[in-house]
Design a protein around this motif. Structure first.
Motif, mmCIF file in Angstrom:
data_model
loop_
_atom_site.group_PDB
_atom_site.id
_atom_site.type_symbol
_atom_site.label_atom_id
_atom_site.label_comp_id
_atom_site.label_asym_id
_atom_site.label_seq_id
_atom_site.Cartn_x
_atom_site.Cartn_y
_atom_site.Cartn_z
ATOM 1 N N LEU A 287 10.581 -129.703 6.682
ATOM 2 C CA LEU A 287 10.724 -128.265 6.910
ATOM 3 C C LEU A 287 12.133 -127.800 6.546
ATOM 4 C CD1 LEU A 287 9.309 -126.093 9.688
ATOM 5 C CD2 LEU A 287 11.775 -126.098 9.420
ATOM 6 N N ARG A 288 13.137 -128.513 7.026
ATOM 7 C CA ARG A 288 14.517 -128.086 6.796
ATOM 8 C C ARG A 288 14.885 -128.122 5.306
ATOM 9 N NH1 ARG A 288 16.623 -131.574 9.733
ATOM 10 N NH2 ARG A 288 17.529 -132.995 8.209
ATOM 11 N N LEU A 291 12.877 -125.439 3.264
ATOM 12 C CA LEU A 291 13.413 -124.078 3.409
ATOM 13 C C LEU A 291 14.683 -123.886 2.586
ATOM 14 C CD1 LEU A 291 12.958 -123.353 7.228
ATOM 15 C CD2 LEU A 291 11.567 -122.533 5.333
ATOM 16 N N VAL A 294 13.330 -122.998 -0.778
ATOM 17 C CA VAL A 294 12.645 -121.700 -0.793
ATOM 18 C C VAL A 294 13.645 -120.552 -0.863
ATOM 19 C CG1 VAL A 294 11.251 -120.120 0.613
ATOM 20 C CG2 VAL A 294 10.574 -122.508 0.382
ATOM 21 N N PHE A 402 5.582 -124.756 0.006
ATOM 22 C CA PHE A 402 4.865 -124.345 1.202
ATOM 23 C C PHE A 402 4.240 -125.565 1.894
ATOM 24 C CE2 PHE A 402 4.006 -119.883 -0.696
ATOM 25 C CZ PHE A 402 5.255 -119.472 -0.280
ATOM 26 N N VAL A 405 7.087 -127.671 3.584
ATOM 27 C CA VAL A 405 7.648 -127.064 4.793
ATOM 28 C C VAL A 405 6.731 -127.273 5.992
ATOM 29 C CG1 VAL A 405 8.238 -124.865 5.881
ATOM 30 C CG2 VAL A 405 9.061 -125.367 3.577
ATOM 31 N N LEU A 406 5.434 -127.126 5.795
ATOM 32 C CA LEU A 406 4.500 -127.169 6.920
ATOM 33 C C LEU A 406 3.886 -128.549 7.137
ATOM 34 C CD1 LEU A 406 2.612 -123.784 6.381
ATOM 35 C CD2 LEU A 406 4.442 -124.283 8.008
ATOM 36 N N GLY A 417 6.059 -122.179 13.002
ATOM 37 C CA GLY A 417 6.449 -122.743 11.715
ATOM 38 C C GLY A 417 6.185 -121.789 10.570
ATOM 39 N N SER A 418 5.037 -121.125 10.593
ATOM 40 C CA SER A 418 4.716 -120.152 9.548
ATOM 41 C C SER A 418 5.670 -118.973 9.600
ATOM 42 C CB SER A 418 3.273 -119.667 9.722
ATOM 43 O OG SER A 418 2.364 -120.745 9.657
ATOM 44 N N MET A 421 8.993 -119.924 8.074
ATOM 45 C CA MET A 421 8.956 -120.038 6.622
ATOM 46 C C MET A 421 8.885 -118.679 5.943
ATOM 47 S SD MET A 421 6.450 -122.152 4.084
ATOM 48 C CE MET A 421 5.283 -120.812 3.941
ATOM 49 N N THR A 424 12.171 -116.837 6.186
ATOM 50 C CA THR A 424 13.124 -117.331 5.184
ATOM 51 C C THR A 424 12.805 -116.760 3.809
ATOM 52 O OG1 THR A 424 13.400 -119.385 6.426
ATOM 53 C CG2 THR A 424 14.084 -119.402 4.126
ATOM 54 N N GLN A 425 11.517 -116.787 3.453
ATOM 55 C CA GLN A 425 11.128 -116.287 2.137
ATOM 56 C C GLN A 425 11.402 -114.790 2.015
ATOM 57 O OE1 GLN A 425 6.956 -116.063 1.332
ATOM 58 N NE2 GLN A 425 7.206 -116.188 -0.879
#
Length: 480
Positions: A287-288, A291, A294, A402, A405-406, A417-418, A421, A424-425
């Protein structure tokens, strides 16, 4: 993928929660429709801004607020939207968000003046923030294995097509001037789509929620909103406003607000509470690191689309349709690469992401060469090779990211989590318009200078692509 459209729940033994129904093909189409609408509306106004300015006498500052007001409200409320979905049910929040998006789109289309349009756009962004986090959370909670990989690839394809397709659709609608509606059609078109989405969602989208829903983290939410506003508001409005004192005060406040947010979240985590953004979630390596890729990818994408739309319309006087059609090769290549993504990832793992970044860089470089070679004689056809290669590269990156990240986010934290993300996007998309877009506009003081301004902006974006490439090398080699 199953074609069952109506979700069916199975009985569970007493004391146990029934597993959520699988997301069928029509249900997946419905949630992807909900994912497309907010992203389309972020970009659809790019080609409508000249018409809005003409009809409402908006001026540069208000025109930027039409774009930025939506982006700011959307960005700062996304994580909260994800948490509310975990708490009250993701299908329920999706329905509420879709209904609110339709109503606020109607308000935008009927706005009698510029300030009313700005207010309606802020409300529209808030509605989008309720709807969008439920899409990924629903996919994550009601699919698994190859079906999840396919669904996430389709989500990535939808996101890329929506960002590029927004400008294409906007150009067509503004030029068509349906029933004399002009720019208003870019908002009014959402209303029947939202109605259709509501009908479909009621029948095809299963309800999911966290097994252990947590209450809303009020201090964390307020501090996150403050931090994002302190950063994004001055960057999006500073240039048009002449960089007054408040913009510098706001930027100086940002690191303190961000630090306070992180301190509050860590303190809540240590107490055993459930913070808005659990630090343990950010401790997940996929995830980190995902991101971190992203962020520059989305920043460069939005700045690129904004600069190209303005340069072609105001610099070369190509018109809204031609400006939108210039993006078609990018959109088609993106879609094709996104569909091929799952098969490529099975064979090559996340190595497809740096390959995609390399292709994107080659495409942007080709576009920059075409712009610098003969700006006055430039046609949309001259941009086709670069657009196609850049779109191919982006399509190899975004859907895979995607999934990365998940990949290790537990189902009970799918909404959080969603939300992290998409926040961030979306923040990166807003930053892209604020930074690369502002750079372009500051260099393009007249139509004659737009070619040089666009080429300079594209060269800066090449640096962003290089950063994306370097960061992507640190991704885990495999992805679930």
């Amino acid at each position: 993928m199953t074609t069952t459209s109506t979700p069916v729940r199975t009985a569970a033994p007493a004391g146990r929660q029934a597993p959520p129904a699988a997301l069928g093909a029509l249900g997946l189409f419905t949630v992807l429709l909900g994912a497309a609408l907010p992203l389309i509306d972020f970009f659809i106004v790019n080609v409508a801004l000249p018409s809005i300015d003409h009809d409402l006498a908006a001026g540069p500052a208000l025109l930027e607020l039409v774009v930025a007001g939506y982006g700011l409200a959307y960005s700062v409320l996304l994580v909260l939207g994800g948490r509310l979905g975990d708490l009250f049910g993701r299908r329920r929040l999706f329905l509420v968000g879709m209904a609110a998006f339709g109503l606020t789109s109607l308000a935008c289309g009927l706005a009698p003046d510029a300030w009313t349009l700005v207010a309606a756009r802020v409300a529209q962004g808030a509605a989008a923030a309720l709807m969008l986090p439920q899409v990924l959370a629903t996919i994550h909670s009601s699919t698994e294995g190859p079906r999840r990989a396919r669904a996430l690839s389709l989500y990535g394809a939808t996101a890329g097509l929506a960002m590029a397709g927004g400008q294409i659709l906007g150009g067509v609608l503004v030029t068509a001037d349906i029933a004399g509606s002009g720019w208003r059609a870019v908002f009014l078109v959402n209303v029947p789509v939202a109605v259709a989405g509501l009908v479909l969602a009621l029948r095809t989208v299963p309800e999911t929620r966290s097994d252990r829903p947590a209450p809303v983290d009020v201090p964390g939410t307020l501090l996150l909103v403050l931090a994002l506003l302190a950063l994004l508001a001055p960057l999006t409005e500073g240039r048009a406003a002449g960089w007054p004192l408040w913009t510098w005060v706001s930027l100086a406040l940002f690191p303190f607000a961000a630090g306070a947010f992180w301190w509050v979240e860590r303190r809540a985590d240590r107490r055993g509470a459930v913070p808005l953004v659990p630090p343990s979630l950010l401790a997940l390596v996929p995830l980190r690191r995902g991101l971190m890729v992203v962020l520059p990818l989305s920043l460069g994408f939005s700045g690129f689309l904004f600069a190209v739309a303005v340069a072609l319309q105001q610099g070369l006087q190509t018109g809204a349709v031609a400006s939108g059609m210039a993006i078609v090769p990018m959109a088609l290549a993106f879609f094709g690469a996104s569909l091929a993504g799952p098969r490529l990832v099975r064979r090559w793992g996340t190595r497809v992401v740096p390959v995609g970044a390399l292709l994107q860089g080659l495409g942007v470089a080709a576009i920059a060469w075409s712009v610098g070679h003969d700006w006055q004689g430039l046609s949309v056809w001259d941009l086709v090779p670069g657009m196609a290669v850049a779109g191919l590269g982006q399509g190899l990156q975004l859907p895979v990211l995607f999934r990365v990240v998940l990949s290790e986010v537990p189902s009970e934290r799918a909404g959080v989590g969603s939300g992290v993300m998409v926040t961030t996007q979306q923040s990166a998309l807003t930053l892209g318009v604020a930074t690369l877009g502002s750079l372009f506009l500051s260099l393009a003081s007249s139509p004659a200078e737009m070619g040089t301004a666009l080429r300079t902006t594209l060269l800066v974006q090449l640096g962003v692509v290089a950063l994306t490439l370097l960061l992507s090398l640190r991704l885990p080699r495999t992805v679930k």
